[in-house]
Design a protein around this motif. Structure first.
Motif, short mmCIF file in Angstrom:
data_model
loop_
_atom_site.label_atom_id
_atom_site.label_comp_id
_atom_site.label_asym_id
_atom_site.label_seq_id
_atom_site.Cartn_x
_atom_site.Cartn_y
_atom_site.Cartn_z
N LEU A 53 0.84 -1.19 0.00
CA LEU A 53 0.00 0.00 0.00
C LEU A 53 0.88 1.23 0.00
O LEU A 53 2.10 1.14 0.20
CB LEU A 53 -0.97 0.01 1.18
N ASP A 56 -0.27 8.06 2.81
CA ASP A 56 -1.26 9.10 2.56
C ASP A 56 -0.53 10.43 2.44
O ASP A 56 -0.11 11.02 3.43
CB ASP A 56 -2.27 9.15 3.72
N GLU A 203 -3.03 -6.77 7.03
CA GLU A 203 -3.24 -5.66 6.11
C GLU A 203 -3.84 -4.45 6.80
O GLU A 203 -3.51 -3.31 6.48
CB GLU A 203 -4.14 -6.11 4.95
N ARG A 204 -4.73 -4.69 7.77
CA ARG A 204 -5.35 -3.58 8.47
C ARG A 204 -4.33 -2.83 9.33
O ARG A 204 -4.30 -1.60 9.34
CB ARG A 204 -6.50 -4.09 9.33
N LYS A 206 -1.19 -2.62 8.91
CA LYS A 206 -0.22 -1.92 8.06
C LYS A 206 -0.67 -0.50 7.72
O LYS A 206 0.16 0.35 7.41
CB LYS A 206 0.01 -2.70 6.77
N ARG A 207 -1.96 -0.25 7.79
CA ARG A 207 -2.45 1.09 7.48
C ARG A 207 -1.95 2.13 8.47
O ARG A 207 -1.99 3.34 8.20
CB ARG A 207 -3.98 1.08 7.43
N ARG A 208 -1.46 1.68 9.64
CA ARG A 208 -0.82 2.61 10.58
C ARG A 208 0.39 3.28 9.94
O ARG A 208 0.79 4.38 10.34
CB ARG A 208 -0.34 1.88 11.84
N THR A 210 0.74 4.43 6.96
CA THR A 210 0.47 5.37 5.88
C THR A 210 0.61 6.82 6.32
O THR A 210 0.59 7.73 5.49
CB THR A 210 -0.95 5.17 5.31
N LEU A 237 -5.96 4.23 13.40
CA LEU A 237 -6.64 4.35 12.12
C LEU A 237 -7.70 5.45 12.17
O LEU A 237 -7.91 6.17 11.20
CB LEU A 237 -7.27 3.02 11.72
N GLU A 241 -7.62 8.87 9.74
CA GLU A 241 -8.75 9.27 8.90
C GLU A 241 -9.31 10.63 9.28
O GLU A 241 -9.96 11.29 8.46
CB GLU A 241 -9.86 8.22 9.00
#
Length: 266
Positions: A53, A56, A203-204, A206-208, A210, A237, A241
């Motif tokens: 991924l 951001d 996968e969830r 890993k969004r940390r 971004t 997360l 967001e």
């Protein structure tokens, strides 16, 4: 195949095997105890690897304001805390002869623009005895945290007296103001994970990665070490967001309050 590539492949195969074979044993089978790798080995596996991924990099105005505030605030704090920091360094050296007052550790930062992992050296005041990392395997069974995290409420590696005090009030994190000034971290954001922890992220989680990691964040303001790994991911997360200048300022105040009280830190 080069030696480094061979090591990385072997390490990844070992991790996949242990992840598949891990049984409950009191913790979720979803998270292996340590991934079978030391942090230095895990860092070699992550270096140059893709997370699948991208970071951001939207909202340029907010990111510019955040970076400007980080530079000014961290620079001012470094100048104001220089003499107290030197005094604390002297106490640490006196309590732990032969060890330097600062401790550097490889951490995983915000993903590179191409989605590869970014590693950096994070600094702390030394709160544990020298070679504490080498003792980690011996203490694995005492781990009180869930998921990839490792926490012991009465960690025997902590330097008696000064070590427990600075950890209780998170004073060991103050040298990370240098990381903020250099751009590795921000004042507010998810806490940067260890390579051995990040190798175990789904996968969830890993969004940390971004967003840029921080010295403080929603987890530190809330449950800190008493919370679960999934709770930490949820909070991080939610922050990623909904982050804004106002939210960051609120979390800075909350982080300072949590440091003063010391609740949930060990």
């Amino acid at each position: 195949m080069k030696l480094g590539e061979s090591f990385a492949c072997d390490a990844k195969e070992q991790l996949a095997f242990e992840d598949a074979c891990c049984c409950d044993g009191g913790r979720s089978a979803r998270w292996p105890a340590s991934g079978g790798l030391a942090n230095d080995e895990a860092a070699k596996v992550l270096a140059g690897s893709s997370a699948g991924l991208r970071p951001d990099l939207s909202r340029r105005g907010y990111r510019f304001a955040k970076r400007a505030f980080d530079l000014v605030a961290s620079g001012a704090a470094i100048a104001a805390l220089l003499l107290p920091g030197l005094a604390l360094s002297a106490v640490i050296c006196a309590k732990s002869p032969g060890a330097g007052p600062l401790y550097g550790q490889t951490r995983v930062g915000r993903l590179n623009p191409d989605g590869t992992y970014r590693l950096f050296r994070m600094w702390k005041f030394r709160s544990m005895v020298p070679h504490a990392d080498e003792m980690l395997g011996e203490l694995e069974e005492l781990n009180e945290a869930d998921g990839p995290l490792f926490k012991i409420r009465e960690d025997p590696r902590v330097i008696p007296g000064v070590g427990r005090f600075i950890r209780h009030h998170s004073l060991d994190e103050l040298p990370q103001l240098v990381n903020v000034f250099l751009g590795d971290m921000s004042l507010i954001g998810p806490r940067p994970g260890l390579p051995a922890e990040v190798l175990q992220y789904d996968e969830r989680a890993k969004r940390r990665l971004t967003v840029k990691p921080g010295c403080g964040g929603p987890w530190q303001v809330g449950s800190r070490s008493d919370g679960t790994f999934e709770e930490m991911v949820d909070l991080d997360l939610e922050y990623a967001e909904n982050c804004s200048v106002g939210y960051d300022l609120k979390l800075i105040v909350g982080t300072l309050r949590a440091m003063a009280v010391g609740e949930g830190a060990y």
